[in-house]
Design a protein around this motif. Structure first.
Motif, PDB file in Angstrom:
ATOM      1  N   ALA A  53       0.806  -1.068   0.050  1.00  0.00           N
ATOM      2  CA  ALA A  53      -0.094   0.023   0.068  1.00  0.00           C
ATOM      3  C   ALA A  53       1.018   1.378   0.246  1.00  0.00           C
ATOM      4  N   ILE A  54       1.931   1.208  -0.931  1.00  0.00           N
ATOM      5  CA  ILE A  54       2.845   2.397  -0.860  1.00  0.00           C
ATOM      6  C   ILE A  54       2.830   2.506  -2.606  1.00  0.00           C
ATOM      7  N   GLY A  55       2.429   3.873  -2.881  1.00  0.00           N
ATOM      8  CA  GLY A  55       2.564   3.855  -4.496  1.00  0.00           C
ATOM      9  C   GLY A  55       3.932   3.529  -5.190  1.00  0.00           C
ATOM     10  N   ALA A  56       4.967   4.199  -4.642  1.00  0.00           N
ATOM     11  CA  ALA A  56       6.187   3.678  -5.197  1.00  0.00           C
ATOM     12  C   ALA A  56       6.459   2.392  -5.056  1.00  0.00           C
ATOM     13  N   VAL A  57       5.983   1.439  -4.467  1.00  0.00           N
ATOM     14  CA  VAL A  57       6.277  -0.161  -4.315  1.00  0.00           C
ATOM     15  C   VAL A  57       5.499  -0.688  -5.529  1.00  0.00           C
ATOM     16  N   GLY A  58       4.274  -0.272  -5.831  1.00  0.00           N
ATOM     17  CA  GLY A  58       3.653  -0.924  -6.734  1.00  0.00           C
ATOM     18  C   GLY A  58       2.680  -1.928  -6.249  1.00  0.00           C
ATOM     19  N   GLY A  59       1.508  -2.012  -6.739  1.00  0.00           N
ATOM     20  CA  GLY A  59       0.648  -3.185  -6.291  1.00  0.00           C
ATOM     21  C   GLY A  59      -0.860  -2.347  -5.914  1.00  0.00           C
ATOM     22  N   ASP A  60      -1.086  -1.884  -4.916  1.00  0.00           N
ATOM     23  CA  ASP A  60      -2.161  -1.102  -4.577  1.00  0.00           C
ATOM     24  C   ASP A  60      -2.346   0.173  -5.297  1.00  0.00           C
ATOM     25  N   PRO A  61      -3.575   0.641  -5.376  1.00  0.00           N
ATOM     26  CA  PRO A  61      -3.806   2.013  -6.373  1.00  0.00           C
ATOM     27  C   PRO A  61      -3.855   3.076  -5.399  1.00  0.00           C
ATOM     28  N   VAL A  62      -2.931   3.306  -4.623  1.00  0.00           N
ATOM     29  CA  VAL A  62      -2.784   4.291  -3.512  1.00  0.00           C
ATOM     30  C   VAL A  62      -1.910   5.335  -3.991  1.00  0.00           C
ATOM     31  N   SER A  63      -2.421   6.549  -3.450  1.00  0.00           N
ATOM     32  CA  SER A  63      -1.525   7.859  -3.752  1.00  0.00           C
ATOM     33  C   SER A  63      -0.779   8.092  -2.122  1.00  0.00           C
ATOM     34  N   THR A  64       0.414   7.975  -2.110  1.00  0.00           N
ATOM     35  CA  THR A  64       1.362   8.011  -1.081  1.00  0.00           C
ATOM     36  C   THR A  64       2.749   8.809  -1.496  1.00  0.00           C
ATOM     37  N   PRO A  65       2.355  10.192  -1.939  1.00  0.00           N
ATOM     38  CA  PRO A  65       3.480  11.033  -2.047  1.00  0.00           C
ATOM     39  C   PRO A  65       4.448  11.189  -1.304  1.00  0.00           C
ATOM     40  N   ASN A  66       4.298  11.289   0.115  1.00  0.00           N
ATOM     41  CA  ASN A  66       5.361  11.478   0.985  1.00  0.00           C
ATOM     42  C   ASN A  66       6.255  10.167   1.172  1.00  0.00           C
ATOM     43  N   LEU A  67       5.552   8.982   1.188  1.00  0.00           N
ATOM     44  CA  LEU A  67       6.358   7.646   1.224  1.00  0.00           C
ATOM     45  C   LEU A  67       7.207   7.603   0.083  1.00  0.00           C
ATOM     46  N   ASP A  68       6.577   7.963  -1.132  1.00  0.00           N
ATOM     47  CA  ASP A  68       7.024   7.880  -2.269  1.00  0.00           C
ATOM     48  C   ASP A  68       8.495   8.670  -2.348  1.00  0.00           C
ATOM     49  N   ARG A  69       8.421   9.785  -1.871  1.00  0.00           N
ATOM     50  CA  ARG A  69       9.535  10.630  -1.743  1.00  0.00           C
ATOM     51  C   ARG A  69      10.634  10.274  -0.720  1.00  0.00           C
ATOM     52  N   LEU A  70      10.306   9.618   0.184  1.00  0.00           N
ATOM     53  CA  LEU A  70      11.252   8.896   1.306  1.00  0.00           C
ATOM     54  C   LEU A  70      11.957   7.611   0.572  1.00  0.00           C
ATOM     55  N   ILE A  71      11.143   6.904  -0.161  1.00  0.00           N
ATOM     56  CA  ILE A  71      11.606   5.770  -0.866  1.00  0.00           C
ATOM     57  C   ILE A  71      12.598   6.455  -1.943  1.00  0.00           C
ATOM     58  N   ALA A  72      12.395   7.328  -2.592  1.00  0.00           N
ATOM     59  CA  ALA A  72      13.270   7.825  -3.837  1.00  0.00           C
ATOM     60  C   ALA A  72      14.737   8.319  -3.107  1.00  0.00           C
ATOM     61  N   SER A  73      14.610   8.735  -2.115  1.00  0.00           N
ATOM     62  CA  SER A  73      15.858   9.569  -1.289  1.00  0.00           C
ATOM     63  C   SER A  73      16.328   8.476  -0.315  1.00  0.00           C
ATOM     64  N   GLY A  74      15.838   7.526   0.169  1.00  0.00           N
ATOM     65  CA  GLY A  74      16.259   6.566   1.316  1.00  0.00           C
ATOM     66  C   GLY A  74      16.361   5.251   1.067  1.00  0.00           C
ATOM     67  N   CYS A  75      15.941   4.161   1.833  1.00  0.00           N
ATOM     68  CA  CYS A  75      16.047   3.045   1.581  1.00  0.00           C
ATOM     69  C   CYS A  75      15.119   2.294   1.893  1.00  0.00           C
ATOM     70  N   HIS A  76      14.580   1.462   0.926  1.00  0.00           N
ATOM     71  CA  HIS A  76      13.205   0.618   0.966  1.00  0.00           C
ATOM     72  C   HIS A  76      13.702  -0.823   1.099  1.00  0.00           C
ATOM     73  N   VAL A  77      13.000  -1.535   1.931  1.00  0.00           N
ATOM     74  CA  VAL A  77      13.219  -3.150   2.403  1.00  0.00           C
ATOM     75  C   VAL A  77      11.996  -3.829   1.866  1.00  0.00           C
ATOM     76  N   PRO A  78      12.290  -4.569   0.682  1.00  0.00           N
ATOM     77  CA  PRO A  78      10.736  -5.179   0.175  1.00  0.00           C
ATOM     78  C   PRO A  78      10.676  -6.540   1.120  1.00  0.00           C
ATOM     79  N   ASN A  79      11.652  -6.947   1.794  1.00  0.00           N
ATOM     80  CA  ASN A  79      11.720  -8.136   2.506  1.00  0.00           C
ATOM     81  C   ASN A  79      11.552  -7.932   4.121  1.00  0.00           C
ATOM     82  N   ALA A  80      10.791  -6.972   4.389  1.00  0.00           N
ATOM     83  CA  ALA A  80      10.675  -6.709   5.628  1.00  0.00           C
ATOM     84  C   ALA A  80       9.218  -7.523   6.282  1.00  0.00           C
ATOM     85  N   VAL A  81       9.456  -8.473   7.116  1.00  0.00           N
ATOM     86  CA  VAL A  81       8.256  -9.255   7.496  1.00  0.00           C
ATOM     87  C   VAL A  81       7.938  -9.195   9.046  1.00  0.00           C
ATOM     88  N   SER A  82       6.526  -9.670   9.399  1.00  0.00           N
ATOM     89  CA  SER A  82       6.132  -9.723  10.650  1.00  0.00           C
ATOM     90  C   SER A  82       6.334 -11.303  11.116  1.00  0.00           C
TER      91      SER A  82
END
Length: 464
Positions: A20-49
């Motif tokens: 549920a983050i636009g930059a990640v792809g999948g759900d049709p969500v608008s998340t411009p701030n999280l997208d900005r953090l991902i663009a300039s930071g680190c995204h971890v697709p293999n984070a799990v509970s």
């Protein structure tokens, strides 16, 4: 090397799934701030509970101790408090370690780790329709390293929240007529502004309840973006069966759920902007994550507490100009890893308590070391009165092994090749890799002293 000391802001949004983050792809969500953090930071697709339900995940996130060790084997409420379920006294958390290192620490929002007592029915949210009390006041001596306190137990009233502030007693709660996520962000901004003026580092956790249900308790201003999307546009994962009454219900929930996601995203942007305004953005690591996701129709399910990716995967986004290199990390980070990793990210790896069972992944996440060769996260689900089955599993980067013990029926096995079957539509319990995964899981459980009910049959079936 990470500068020391480094400030820390953790934002945890309840039931916010990884896709549920636009930059990640999948759900049709608008998340411009999280997208900005991902663009300039680190995204971890293999984070799990490890245990995708509220209280167990939060206990592991704070303590890096397994459910049997930390005392939170199920969601905490008044019924289970009678069974002794609740975060155990005296456990070290990443917050208590940082406080000992001279940090000002703060907690804002949902806690859900305090066992309710009789008085909480009167002074908290009250007794729900299920006959159970979920909300609870936390005494000052049971705040596990957090000094600034603006929190509550577990109350699902997003548009009319309440809090216990500082040293307020159980009968002295504060009621607020605001959307909880927006109000808690206001409090966080105040904390950041004040802490930035102090001659000490700070660590703050902001625990937002949305987009958790009740889904319809979301400000109207976030709804228009999703109001006209149809079922197929909203429920885009191929493991959702469209064209059914159930899917129609899920689409209605999705409109409100995604609206709340967009609202949460706006609050994240406000927090990051507040760090810049206070002049501490370059001295602060921001972490955005969740306690679990939700199914939202995938596999014919609504909520969480199942081992499917929609529930088990959580967002994990790191941001810090000059501190966090931009890019995606293939490291696997579980709930048990998060406390030592946060300590590593703030420059306090040498202060990680020996009792914490997770692994500090900070070096890999900041590109100071290679990612782990073949890490694995244990999946837990303990038996409850509502569901007597007891589950253990193992998730690696490429596969997932799940063993379900059902009293009276025995052991059921599921296995998914996540590389070729990312939506987990084809369980392959006879796959040649299953015995090795079973053996690996048993070794982990034995090392943890986990007397899981299905261990004997798993050992007999796979000769491990």
């Amino acid at each position: 090397m990470m500068p020391t000391p480094t400030n820390l802001v953790v934002v945890m949004a309840d039931q916010f799934r990884a896709m549920a983050i636009g930059a990640v792809g999948g759900d049709p969500v608008s998340t411009p701030n999280l997208d900005r953090l991902i663009a300039s930071g680190c995204h971890v697709p293999n984070a799990v509970s490890n245990y995708p339900v509220c209280s167990p995940h939060r206990a592991m996130f704070l303590t890096s101790r397994t459910p049997r060790e930390n005392g939170v084997t199920l969601n905490v409420n008044s019924e289970r408090a009678l069974e002794g379920i609740g975060l155990r006294d005296g456990l070290a958390t990443w917050a208590s370690v940082l406080r000992d290192e001279g940090y000002r620490t703060g907690y804002i929002g949902k806690w859900h780790l305090e066992p309710p007592v009789d008085e909480d029915e009167e002074y908290g949210e009250g007794r729900r329709d299920d006959g159970v009390v979920w909300d609870a006041w936390s005494p000052p001596h049971r705040r596990f390293g957090f000094d600034f306190w603006h929190s509550y137990g577990a109350a699902d009233r997003h548009l009319s929240p309440h809090y216990w502030v500082g040293d307020a007693q159980r009968h002295e709660r504060l009621d607020v007529d605001r959307w909880s996520a927006e109000y808690e962000t206001d409090v966080a901004i105040g904390f950041i502004s004040e802490a930035a003026e102090q001659d000490a580092p700070f660590a703050l956790m902001v625990s937002l309840n949305p987009p958790h249900q009740p889904f319809d308790q979301v400000p109207e201003r976030y709804r228009p973006a999703y109001a006209d999307l149809d079922e197929a546009q909203l429920l885009t994962r191929p493991n959702v069966e469209l064209g059914t009454p159930f899917a129609a219900d899920m689409a209605a929930i999705a409109r409100d759920y995604f609206a709340a996601v967009t609202g949460v995203d706006e609050q994240i942007g406000r927090i990051v902007d507040a760090l810049a305004d206070a002049g501490v953005e370059r001295d602060t690591v921001v972490v955005f994550t969740s306690d679990h996701g939700m199914q939202l129709g995938s596999h014919g399910l609504i909520d969480k507490n199942v081992p499917y990716e929609e529930s088990m995967r959580v967002p994990f986004v790191l941001h810090g100009p000059g501190l966090i290199p931009a890019g995606e990390s293939n490291e696997l980070v579980s709930a048990l890893d998060m406390a030592p990793t946060l300590l590593g990210l703030t420059g306090h790896a040498d202060a990680i308590p020996v009792a914490m069972s997770g692994v500090d992944r900070s070096a890999a996440l900041t590109a100071r070391a290679a990612v782990s060769d073949d890490p694995a996260a244990v999946y837990y689900r303990f038996a409850s009165r509502q569901n007597p089955s007891e589950v253990r599993g193992l998730r690696t980067r490429r596969a997932k092994f799940i063993a379900i013990w059902v009293p009276g029926a025995g052991l059921e096995i599921e296995y998914y090749d996540l590389q070729h079957d990312p939506y987990e539509q084809r369980s392959a319990p006879a796959d040649p890799d299953v015995p090795a995964m079973a053996n690996r899981l048993m070794r982990r459980l034995e090392s943890e002293g986990d007397d899981w009910s299905g261990a004997g049959e798993l050992r007999a079936r796979f000769a491990v």
